[in-house]
Design a protein around this motif. Structure first.
Motif, PDB file in Angstrom:
ATOM      1  N   UNK A 253       0.854  -1.269   0.092  1.00  0.00           N
ATOM      2  CA  UNK A 253       0.224  -0.034  -0.079  1.00  0.00           C
ATOM      3  C   UNK A 253       0.805   1.262  -0.113  1.00  0.00           C
ATOM      4  N   UNK A 254       0.219   2.527  -0.199  1.00  0.00           N
ATOM      5  CA  UNK A 254       0.993   3.615  -0.147  1.00  0.00           C
ATOM      6  C   UNK A 254       1.182   4.140   1.102  1.00  0.00           C
ATOM      7  N   UNK A 255       0.742   3.752   2.023  1.00  0.00           N
ATOM      8  CA  UNK A 255       1.232   3.959   3.345  1.00  0.00           C
ATOM      9  C   UNK A 255       1.408   2.815   4.364  1.00  0.00           C
ATOM     10  N   UNK A 256       2.578   3.029   5.047  1.00  0.00           N
ATOM     11  CA  UNK A 256       2.651   1.815   6.239  1.00  0.00           C
ATOM     12  C   UNK A 256       2.879   2.606   7.484  1.00  0.00           C
ATOM     13  N   UNK A 257       2.052   2.377   8.511  1.00  0.00           N
ATOM     14  CA  UNK A 257       2.038   2.940   9.817  1.00  0.00           C
ATOM     15  C   UNK A 257       2.420   1.746  10.878  1.00  0.00           C
ATOM     16  N   UNK A 258       3.123   2.268  11.591  1.00  0.00           N
ATOM     17  CA  UNK A 258       3.295   1.057  12.586  1.00  0.00           C
ATOM     18  C   UNK A 258       3.709   1.867  13.761  1.00  0.00           C
ATOM     19  N   UNK A 259       3.114   1.350  15.084  1.00  0.00           N
ATOM     20  CA  UNK A 259       3.260   1.791  16.632  1.00  0.00           C
ATOM     21  C   UNK A 259       3.308   0.925  17.560  1.00  0.00           C
ATOM     22  N   UNK A 260       4.595   0.701  18.187  1.00  0.00           N
ATOM     23  CA  UNK A 260       4.663  -0.313  19.256  1.00  0.00           C
ATOM     24  C   UNK A 260       4.909   0.662  20.475  1.00  0.00           C
ATOM     25  N   UNK A 261       4.162   0.082  21.483  1.00  0.00           N
ATOM     26  CA  UNK A 261       4.213   0.721  23.015  1.00  0.00           C
ATOM     27  C   UNK A 261       4.828  -0.178  23.735  1.00  0.00           C
ATOM     28  N   UNK A 262       5.943   0.009  24.536  1.00  0.00           N
ATOM     29  CA  UNK A 262       6.180  -1.406  25.191  1.00  0.00           C
ATOM     30  C   UNK A 262       6.280  -0.826  26.781  1.00  0.00           C
ATOM     31  N   UNK A 263       5.570  -1.532  27.627  1.00  0.00           N
ATOM     32  CA  UNK A 263       5.217  -1.187  28.972  1.00  0.00           C
ATOM     33  C   UNK A 263       5.740  -2.360  29.924  1.00  0.00           C
ATOM     34  N   UNK A 264       5.743  -2.086  31.235  1.00  0.00           N
ATOM     35  CA  UNK A 264       6.280  -3.028  32.321  1.00  0.00           C
ATOM     36  C   UNK A 264       5.480  -4.155  32.114  1.00  0.00           C
ATOM     37  N   UNK A 265       4.243  -4.123  31.959  1.00  0.00           N
ATOM     38  CA  UNK A 265       3.547  -5.456  31.979  1.00  0.00           C
ATOM     39  C   UNK A 265       2.758  -5.728  30.858  1.00  0.00           C
ATOM     40  N   UNK A 266       3.204  -5.338  29.545  1.00  0.00           N
ATOM     41  CA  UNK A 266       2.649  -5.616  28.478  1.00  0.00           C
ATOM     42  C   UNK A 266       3.058  -4.583  27.136  1.00  0.00           C
ATOM     43  N   UNK A 279      -3.681  -5.523  22.121  1.00  0.00           N
ATOM     44  CA  UNK A 279      -2.684  -5.414  23.147  1.00  0.00           C
ATOM     45  C   UNK A 279      -2.367  -6.948  23.856  1.00  0.00           C
ATOM     46  N   UNK A 280      -1.245  -6.841  24.507  1.00  0.00           N
ATOM     47  CA  UNK A 280      -0.470  -8.137  24.878  1.00  0.00           C
ATOM     48  C   UNK A 280      -0.252  -7.925  26.480  1.00  0.00           C
ATOM     49  N   UNK A 281      -0.482  -8.806  27.179  1.00  0.00           N
ATOM     50  CA  UNK A 281      -0.219  -8.478  28.786  1.00  0.00           C
ATOM     51  C   UNK A 281       0.909  -9.667  29.018  1.00  0.00           C
ATOM     52  N   UNK A 282       1.887  -9.344  30.255  1.00  0.00           N
ATOM     53  CA  UNK A 282       2.547 -10.312  30.469  1.00  0.00           C
ATOM     54  C   UNK A 282       2.379 -11.532  30.923  1.00  0.00           C
ATOM     55  N   UNK A 283       1.143 -11.701  31.204  1.00  0.00           N
ATOM     56  CA  UNK A 283       0.753 -12.989  31.571  1.00  0.00           C
ATOM     57  C   UNK A 283      -0.145 -14.032  30.579  1.00  0.00           C
ATOM     58  N   UNK A 284       0.150 -13.332  29.194  1.00  0.00           N
ATOM     59  CA  UNK A 284      -0.120 -14.103  27.888  1.00  0.00           C
ATOM     60  C   UNK A 284      -1.478 -13.889  27.314  1.00  0.00           C
ATOM     61  N   UNK A 285      -2.085 -12.766  28.048  1.00  0.00           N
ATOM     62  CA  UNK A 285      -3.452 -12.469  27.438  1.00  0.00           C
ATOM     63  C   UNK A 285      -3.323 -11.693  26.320  1.00  0.00           C
ATOM     64  N   UNK A 286      -4.132 -11.894  25.387  1.00  0.00           N
ATOM     65  CA  UNK A 286      -4.084 -11.016  24.131  1.00  0.00           C
ATOM     66  C   UNK A 286      -5.539 -10.526  23.738  1.00  0.00           C
ATOM     67  N   UNK A 287      -5.705  -9.220  23.639  1.00  0.00           N
ATOM     68  CA  UNK A 287      -7.002  -8.604  23.151  1.00  0.00           C
ATOM     69  C   UNK A 287      -6.799  -7.968  21.906  1.00  0.00           C
ATOM     70  N   UNK A 288      -7.738  -8.442  20.932  1.00  0.00           N
ATOM     71  CA  UNK A 288      -7.670  -7.663  19.692  1.00  0.00           C
ATOM     72  C   UNK A 288      -8.642  -6.690  19.641  1.00  0.00           C
TER      73      UNK A 288
END
Length: 353
Positions: A253-266, A279-288
């Motif tokens: 595509x004509x645009x590629x956007x990427x944003x990754x935010x790394x936190x203490x617990x996810x 969203x990924x949490x340190x205990x393995x939970x994933x929320x789409x």
């Protein structure tokens, strides 16, 4: 409760004629009162195409003649500050296309003026208006993933023609952008102010962070403005980040956007296109975070104007507040100053001295 919002569009160029004008005309509770542009030919062409009968060559003339609730500012970047200031001082709600301003001090002044007048200042960071972005911001700002430690973001796009001043954008409803993006006296800069600002506005909106120090390198590759931008940022609270982009992305595509935010617990991962936010949490939970309905446009360019109408009518909150535009202006103001000094770190506090 009001049921009709009276709005003027200031600037009749490419983006106004592609999106803001037709969005207002299609909205059942908006009235496009008038168009303003300092270029007579451009103004006449836009007015004829959309059958707008009231036109003005200056903001002064508009404000003297019309009763308005709001204004959409779609001028060249360098004119945003003065036009928005006039409109806010006239007690209008104002939507300003991104970037809000080029000078950090001007951003502060506009935000404070809006607050003093009791009016809303919106910034046209289109991604910020998406529902899943609101959910991401809620989670990150509430600290559900812990303190933010690192941020990496990219915004790559195919706007080489724009930055060369080639008015060849197709298809277009009325006319293209001309040479505005290629002229640093009007644009303030190239890919940084035109495109990288998108993802910077997004990360600041989601996190609520403020930059403290910026070091940047930029390359023009023969252009009058920057084509490639690489920024290193230290945020208040200790988080570190990078922001980078290139304006000659090949292929689709004509645009590629990427944003990754790394936190203490996810972590939060956001990308486009296709749009994905997880969203990924340190205990393995994933929320789409479901981006939007299947029939929704991938880039909701009508959302800023629709939100302005809702704000005027008291039906919704400001989804992309002026303070985000101010903080983005700080970061980019510091970045351009740093790049002009071969990457010297620039403290945000230096911008106000």
């Amino acid at each position: 409760m009001r049921n009709q919002a009276r709005i003027a569009v200031i600037g009749a160029g490419w983006w106004a004629t592609e999106w803001h004008i037709p969005t207002l005309l299609a909205h059942p509770q908006a009235e496009l009162v008038a168009l303003v542009d300092t270029n007579p030919a451009r103004l006449a062409q836009a007015a004829q195409h959309y059958q707008v009968t009231r036109t003005y060559a200056s903001v002064d003339a508009l404000l003297a003649a019309e009763t308005l609730d709001g204004a959409v500012v779609v001028t060249n970047h360098a004119a945003h500050y003065a036009v928005a200031k006039q409109c806010l001082a006239h007690d209008l709600h104002v939507l300003v296309e991104k970037p809000l301003v080029l000078d950090a001090r001007h951003g502060q002044e506009l935000v404070e003026l809006a607050q003093a007048r009791g009016k809303e200042l919106l910034v046209g960071y289109t991604w910020n208006f998406l529902p899943f972005v609101a959910r991401a911001s809620e989670v990150v700002r509430a600290g559900a993933l812990g303190a933010i430690q690192a941020i990496h973001c990219q915004y790559n796009s195919n706007i080489l023609g724009f930055l060369q001043g080639v008015d060849a954008h197709q298809p277009r409803k009325v006319h293209g952008p001309g040479s505005a993006y290629a002229d640093p006296t009007r644009s303030g800069g190239g890919h940084g102010h035109t495109q990288l600002t998108h993802v910077i506005g997004l990360l600041l909106h989601i996190t609520g962070l403020r930059a403290e120090q910026v070091s940047a390198l930029m390359a023009n590759h023969g252009l009058s403005v920057d084509l490639v931008d690489v920024l290193a940022v230290r945020f208040a609270g200790g988080a570190l980040g990078t922001a980078s982009g290139v304006g000659n992305l090949a292929g689709a595509p004509a645009v590629r956007l990427r944003l990754d935010i790394y936190c203490e617990a996810g972590r939060l991962e956001l990308a486009a296109y296709p749009i994905q936010c997880t969203l990924h949490t340190a205990d393995g939970n994933i929320e789409e975070l479901t981006p939007q309905p299947e029939d929704a446009p991938p880039y909701p360019a009508a959302a800023p104007v629709n939100n302005l109408v809702d704000v005027i009518l008291g039906r919704a909150a400001n989804a992309s507040p002026g303070e985000v535009g101010w903080r983005a202006a700080e970061l980019l103001d510091a970045a351009y100053r740093s790049a002009a000094q071969v990457g010297r770190p620039v403290l945000i506090e230096e911008l106000y001295t």
